[in-house]
Design a protein around this motif. Structure first.
Motif, PDB file in Angstrom:
ATOM      1  N   GLN A   1       0.817  -1.211   0.000  1.00 43.77           N
ATOM      2  CA  GLN A   1       0.000   0.000   0.000  1.00 43.77           C
ATOM      3  C   GLN A   1       0.854   1.266   0.000  1.00 43.77           C
ATOM      4  OE1 GLN A   1      -3.179   0.351  -0.364  1.00 43.77           O
ATOM      5  NE2 GLN A   1      -3.434   2.530   0.102  1.00 43.77           N
ATOM      6  N   CYS A   2       1.973   1.224   0.724  1.00 41.65           N
ATOM      7  CA  CYS A   2       2.890   2.367   0.796  1.00 41.65           C
ATOM      8  C   CYS A   2       4.321   1.841   0.686  1.00 41.65           C
ATOM      9  CB  CYS A   2       2.749   3.137   2.109  1.00 41.65           C
ATOM     10  SG  CYS A   2       1.084   3.674   2.523  1.00 41.65           S
TER      11      CYS A   2
ATOM     12  N   ALA B   1       4.224  -0.383   3.841  1.00 37.74           N
ATOM     13  CA  ALA B   1       2.955  -0.678   4.501  1.00 37.74           C
ATOM     14  C   ALA B   1       2.242  -1.754   3.693  1.00 37.74           C
ATOM     15  CB  ALA B   1       2.089   0.576   4.598  1.00 37.74           C
TER      16      ALA B   1
ATOM     17  N   LYS C   1      -0.900  -4.420   2.936  1.00 38.39           N
ATOM     18  CA  LYS C   1      -2.350  -4.543   3.059  1.00 38.39           C
ATOM     19  C   LYS C   1      -2.753  -5.978   2.761  1.00 38.39           C
ATOM     20  CE  LYS C   1      -6.683  -2.657   1.172  1.00 38.39           C
ATOM     21  NZ  LYS C   1      -7.253  -1.724   0.159  1.00 38.39           N
TER      22      LYS C   1
ATOM     23  N   SER D   1      -4.783   2.982   8.074  1.00 45.00           N
ATOM     24  CA  SER D   1      -4.630   4.418   8.298  1.00 45.00           C
ATOM     25  C   SER D   1      -3.483   4.705   9.263  1.00 45.00           C
ATOM     26  CB  SER D   1      -5.937   4.998   8.854  1.00 45.00           C
ATOM     27  OG  SER D   1      -5.789   6.363   9.165  1.00 45.00           O
TER      28      SER D   1
ATOM     29  N   GLU E   1      -0.154   4.201   7.451  1.00 43.12           N
ATOM     30  CA  GLU E   1       0.167   5.336   6.584  1.00 43.12           C
ATOM     31  C   GLU E   1       0.662   6.523   7.415  1.00 43.12           C
ATOM     32  OE1 GLU E   1      -3.207   6.191   4.181  1.00 43.12           O
ATOM     33  OE2 GLU E   1      -3.128   4.291   3.069  1.00 43.12           O
ATOM     34  N   THR E   2       0.031   6.730   8.577  1.00 40.27           N
ATOM     35  CA  THR E   2       0.471   7.803   9.470  1.00 40.27           C
ATOM     36  C   THR E   2       1.884   7.544   9.977  1.00 40.27           C
ATOM     37  OG1 THR E   2      -1.818   8.183  10.164  1.00 40.27           O
ATOM     38  CG2 THR E   2      -0.103   9.079  11.566  1.00 40.27           C
TER      39      THR E   2
ATOM     40  N   SER F   1       4.409   8.454   7.279  1.00 35.36           N
ATOM     41  CA  SER F   1       4.613   9.899   7.194  1.00 35.36           C
ATOM     42  C   SER F   1       5.435  10.408   8.374  1.00 35.36           C
ATOM     43  CB  SER F   1       3.259  10.619   7.146  1.00 35.36           C
ATOM     44  OG  SER F   1       2.525  10.243   6.000  1.00 35.36           O
TER      45      SER F   1
ATOM     46  N   CYS G   1       2.060   6.517  -0.800  1.00 38.96           N
ATOM     47  CA  CYS G   1       0.920   5.626  -0.529  1.00 38.96           C
ATOM     48  C   CYS G   1      -0.076   5.702  -1.682  1.00 38.96           C
ATOM     49  CB  CYS G   1       0.211   5.995   0.782  1.00 38.96           C
ATOM     50  SG  CYS G   1       1.183   5.672   2.266  1.00 38.96           S
TER      51      CYS G   1
ATOM     52  N   THR H   1      -3.660   5.814  -3.429  1.00 43.67           N
ATOM     53  CA  THR H   1      -4.963   6.388  -3.098  1.00 43.67           C
ATOM     54  C   THR H   1      -6.054   5.411  -3.509  1.00 43.67           C
ATOM     55  OG1 THR H   1      -5.017   7.522  -5.241  1.00 43.67           O
ATOM     56  CG2 THR H   1      -4.144   8.744  -3.360  1.00 43.67           C
TER      57      THR H   1
END
Length: 411
Positions: free
Chosen positions: A162-163, A343, A345, A355, A358-359, A362, A408, A410
């Motif tokens: 995912q990321c 990340a 999934k 979520s 992803e945080t 970042s 990441c 979208t």
């Protein structure tokens, strides 16, 4: 009864006082006011009332003293009833080991967010295997680029990346035992004509030959100070199977591809060890040893036990990674590697976990995460060495100069 200056006086000792408890709004926390009234009541009843309220007052005072602990207990109960979400971060021992960046990121991220970050420093290659076998891996940490077979294994396990992003850069160095003449000053202090360099670098192609097994004795090296081309100084190479650093070194320097059947080049003398700590200990106690390691990790070890081998590549001057602040523009580019977070999934990954992942990505790439990264000896991605490739398993995540990064997907 009269009250003067806080002292009780009995008008008639034969009369029992009538006691009335009232709340004085001007006093904290409770004030007892006693009035003298004519009442022929047993003194025992009065005494009981006084004892009761004294006990109550003591209880209230004790409760006030313990209120912090009480509130803390409530918080613990709430954590049990409604625990925070879990984020599993697994992979590179170089990144997630007890002295590395992983625990620092964990502590800071938990301070900023209500989440339970669980670190599993199992190794980059082992982290991929753990994810594909159904283990808890929300964030995969890798100290080298993900290979095509690794990415294929993730896809085959119905896992989506995912990321993906580089979060910094690491430098690989080679260390040997303390008494190795290649890293010892063998000059004769009584001979002013002895102009041999105190530390002799190893040519890059010689390191490659050592790893492949075409050079098996230290005396075969061009800067060896003793008798050349003997078999008295065999080279013993310590390595960690399943380590991303091992895979990086063998792929990029030895040009060797690890397979399930063959972990190391067959012509060289490799011995397996389990961890950086174990490998360093084996290297120090075994004459003629060689081991590769992240400089970020190496700087956490006692400097008097470390002897780093300087590598000379092309026209770049040899750099001792232990005694100098390394300029990435001057260090052999083949020994510089990006470090990554991915990340993942899975089918069972909840939107909340995704979520949070992803945080976390970042955060790790932001100012707070990068300051912590530099504290432990890595190099920030803010100053990316442009000559060092940063490959990704999917073109979506590739760096495009002059364009905002897409780390990441979208949905």
């Amino acid at each position: 009864m009269k009250i003067k200056d806080g002292v009780f006086f009995m008008n008639d000792p034969q009369k029992a006082p009538r006691v009335r408890i009232t709340q004085d709004p001007n006093a904290e926390p409770v004030r007892v006011v006693v009035e003298d009234k004519d009442r022929n009541s047993p003194s025992v009843g009065c005494l009981a009332v006084v004892i009761f309220f004294s006990s109550l007052l003591g209880t209230l005072i004790g409760l006030g003293a313990d209120i912090g602990d009480f509130i803390g207990s409530i918080g613990q109960i709430q954590e049990i009833i409604n625990p925070p979400p879990t984020l599993c971060v697994a992979g590179s021992d170089t990144m997630l080991g007890s002295l590395s960046i992983g625990p620092k990121w964990e502590a800071k991220f938990e301070e900023l967010h209500r989440v339970d970050v669980q670190i599993n420093a199992t190794g980059s290659t082992a982290g991929v295997r753990l994810a594909t076998q159904g283990g808890c891996v929300d964030i995969l940490a890798m100290s080298e680029p993900m290979t095509n077979p690794q990415y294929q294994a993730i896809q085959d396990a119905n896992i989506e990346v995912q990321c993906a992003a580089e979060v910094g850069f690491d430098v690989v160095a080679f260390v040997t035992n303390i008494n190795n003449p290649m890293v010892s000053d063998v000059r004769n202090p009584n001979n002013p004509n002895d102009t041999r360099p105190p530390i002799r670098p190893i040519l890059f192609n010689e390191i490659s030959g050592i790893l492949r097994g075409t050079i098996r004795d230290w005396s075969q090296l061009s800067n060896w100070s003793g008798i050349k081309n003997t078999t008295n100084n065999p080279i013993i190479i310590w390595a960690r199977p399943g380590s991303g650093t091992t895979e990086f070194v063998l792929n990029n320097i030895a040009r060797f591809t690890i397979t399930p059947e063959t972990q190391f080049p067959p012509n060289a003398l490799y011995l397996a060890c389990e961890s950086n700590e174990a490998c360093l200990s084996k290297t120090l106690e075994t004459q003629g040893s060689l081991y590769w390691v992240s400089i970020a990790w190496m700087k956490t070890q006692p400097p008097n036990y470390l002897r780093a081998v300087s590598i000379l590549e092309g026209d770049v001057r040899p750099v001792n990674p232990l005694s100098e602040t390394i300029n990435l523009q001057e260090y052999p580019k083949t020994l510089i590697r990006p470090i990554y977070l991915y990340a993942l999934k899975k089918a069972q990954t909840t939107p909340e976990t995704l979520s949070i992942a992803e945080t976390f990505m970042s955060f790790a790439r932001g100012v707070d995460g990068q300051l912590l990264l530099e504290e432990v000896g890595f190099y920030t991605h803010f100053a990316r060495p442009v000559e060092v490739a940063v490959p990704f398993p999917e073109t979506y995540f590739q760096i495009r100069e002059g364009q905002p990064r897409q780390i990441c997907k979208t949905n």
